[in-house]
Design a protein around this motif. Structure first.
Motif, PDB file in Angstrom:
ATOM      1  N   LYS A 279       0.817  -1.215   0.000  1.00  0.00           N
ATOM      2  CA  LYS A 279       0.000   0.000   0.000  1.00  0.00           C
ATOM      3  C   LYS A 279       0.851   1.265   0.000  1.00  0.00           C
ATOM      4  O   LYS A 279       0.512   2.263  -0.642  1.00  0.00           O
ATOM      5  N   GLY A 280       1.988   1.223   0.706  1.00  0.00           N
ATOM      6  CA  GLY A 280       2.819   2.420   0.834  1.00  0.00           C
ATOM      7  C   GLY A 280       3.748   2.678  -0.329  1.00  0.00           C
ATOM      8  O   GLY A 280       4.501   3.659  -0.325  1.00  0.00           O
ATOM      9  N   ARG A 281       3.716   1.833  -1.356  1.00  0.00           N
ATOM     10  CA  ARG A 281       4.633   1.990  -2.495  1.00  0.00           C
ATOM     11  C   ARG A 281       3.824   2.295  -3.766  1.00  0.00           C
ATOM     12  O   ARG A 281       3.118   1.434  -4.296  1.00  0.00           O
ATOM     13  N   LYS A 282       3.951   3.527  -4.258  1.00  0.00           N
ATOM     14  CA  LYS A 282       3.261   3.913  -5.485  1.00  0.00           C
ATOM     15  C   LYS A 282       3.920   3.277  -6.707  1.00  0.00           C
ATOM     16  O   LYS A 282       3.278   3.029  -7.718  1.00  0.00           O
ATOM     17  N   VAL A 283       5.230   3.047  -6.590  1.00  0.00           N
ATOM     18  CA  VAL A 283       5.975   2.427  -7.679  1.00  0.00           C
ATOM     19  C   VAL A 283       6.500   1.079  -7.194  1.00  0.00           C
ATOM     20  O   VAL A 283       7.028   0.961  -6.086  1.00  0.00           O
TER      21      VAL A 283
END
Length: 420
Positions: A279-283
């Protein structure tokens, strides 16, 4: 030139490397580093050709291993300079024994001779291997995969100019021109021409060398690296270590592939792990492959799937991680014994007794307590750079630096003694 001709040429100059003094070798290394930086334009142009040719054929993670920029070239040069600053491993008296007969037996470190390296698409290995071989008094024959051939060719050309400037034979560092499988087979079977073969790459390459080589071969390991989160772990520390070990550079062998979590903390820790890695990683969110107990906690969430039969025996080299809940420290150690490749394995705990049990019972080349497996690296271990990570026990284990590229001989001095 054919592969055999290159090997014969390397054998013709290996004595020059073995007899070169420390000062001359260091001067050559510094010249090699300088030529690398000065040749950045040609190296980057060649690398662009390789990257463009590989587009669509390899994953983005593997493309990152292939891609060079000015910062990476400078890091390669700095690695060579660091090797130059290290003590010379050649000519060291390892042991001395005076026998009752009066003979003096000295055990002295000497170069191996011709070291061949078969490796995949990592151009920086080219300079690391060459630097270590030159400093340890060996001739170096490099065989890289076709995806990175142009890059390696430009790097080797620059380093050979540096060797020539320093008065050493450029042929001390050679690149095999044939990128077909035949050249690998030629090296593996070059009895009498190769003193040590080191494969660096995936399981397929390493297994092929181990199974088919007729020359001495070091098994550098695939890295199915584990991080075990103990019941007494600091969970914030665990999240930081796992994020670094998995995502900082997932394409390398010291990246973690498996997370083991003690059942006592699974309910609290696994949702935090999902928050951090997915969830905390957009990439590049991490795909979590979960055993039954872990899936009971995270099942239904994004990027969470049941683990398949082979997932705990896979070096993903990607943003993918297998996760298993274990009932005890002992179960974690037993799982590692069955599934680890004996590369790098870690425990995260504040329980000193648990840490000592883990260190004593996990039989890997590098065993960590509360630190990322990404530190398994020659530079991080103070070796300057590395030839590879050996997962066998003879004659080298873990990151292979200068000392691991030497052998020894006995020099015996007397004053007329004869054996009675």
């Amino acid at each position: 030139m054919t592969t055999r001709e290159i090997l014969v040429e390397a054998n013709g100059v290996k004595a020059q490397a073995a007899l070169a003094g420390t000062q001359k070798k260091n001067a050559a290394l510094l010249a090699m580093a300088e030529e690398l930086v000065c040749s950045s334009g040609e190296i980057l142009a060649a690398n662009s050709e390789d990257v463009e040719a590989a587009r669509g054929k390899i994953s983005e993670v593997m493309t990152d291993r292939l891609r060079l920029d000015k910062k990476r070239i400078e890091a390669m040069a700095e690695g060579i300079r660091q090797v130059a600053a290290l003590p010379d491993p050649v000519g060291v008296v390892l042991d001395t024994v005076v026998r009752p007969s009066g003979i003096v037996v000295n055990k002295i470190s000497v170069p191996l001779g011709v070291v061949a390296i078969i490796y995949e698409s990592r151009p920086n290995v080219t300079s690391d291997a060459a630097a270590l071989c030159v400093k340890s008094g060996n001739a170096c024959v490099l065989r890289i995969g076709r995806e990175a051939y142009n890059s390696a060719k430009a790097i080797v050309a620059a380093m050979r100019r540096g060797l020539g400037r320093a008065g050493l034979a450029p042929e001390l560092v050679s690149l095999v021109e044939d990128t077909s499988r035949q050249s690998s087979a030629d090296i593996m079977t070059a009895t009498g021409l190769v003193d040590l073969l080191i494969p660096r790459g995936g399981a397929g390459l390493i297994n092929a060398c181990v199974q088919n080589a007729k020359v001495p071969c070091i098994q550098t390991g695939t890295g199915i690296c584990h991080v075990y989160v103990d019941g007494a772990a600091d969970e914030d520390m665990a999240l930081n270590i796992i994020e670094n070990a998995k995502t900082s550079r997932p394409s390398v062998c010291n990246a973690m592939e498996v997370c083991l979590v003690h059942a006592d903390v699974a309910e609290s820790f696994l949702p935090k792990l999902w928050e951090r890695l997915v969830k905390g990683r957009k990439v590049n969110p991490v795909l979590l492959k979960l055993d039954e107990r872990a899936y009971s906690v995270l099942g239904g969430r994004e990027n969470c799937v049941p683990a398949g039969g082979g997932d705990f025996d896979t070096e993903f080299l990607d943003y993918i991680m297998a996760v298993k809940v274990v009932s005890s420290l002992q179960e974690a150690v037993e799982h590692i014994a069955v599934h680890s490749t004996a590369h790098s394995d870690c425990i995260i705990t504040n329980d000193e007794a648990a840490a000592e049990y883990f260190v004593g019972n996990v039989d890997s080349a590098a065993v960590y307590v509360n630190a990322s497996t990404r530190f398994t690296d020659g530079g991080e271990f103070g070796l300057g750079c590395e030839m590879g990570i050996s997962t066998q026990k003879l004659h080298a284990r873990g990151p292979m630096g200068l000392k691991e590229l030497t052998t020894y001989k006995y020099v015996v001095r007397g004053n007329g003694q004869i054996r009675k």
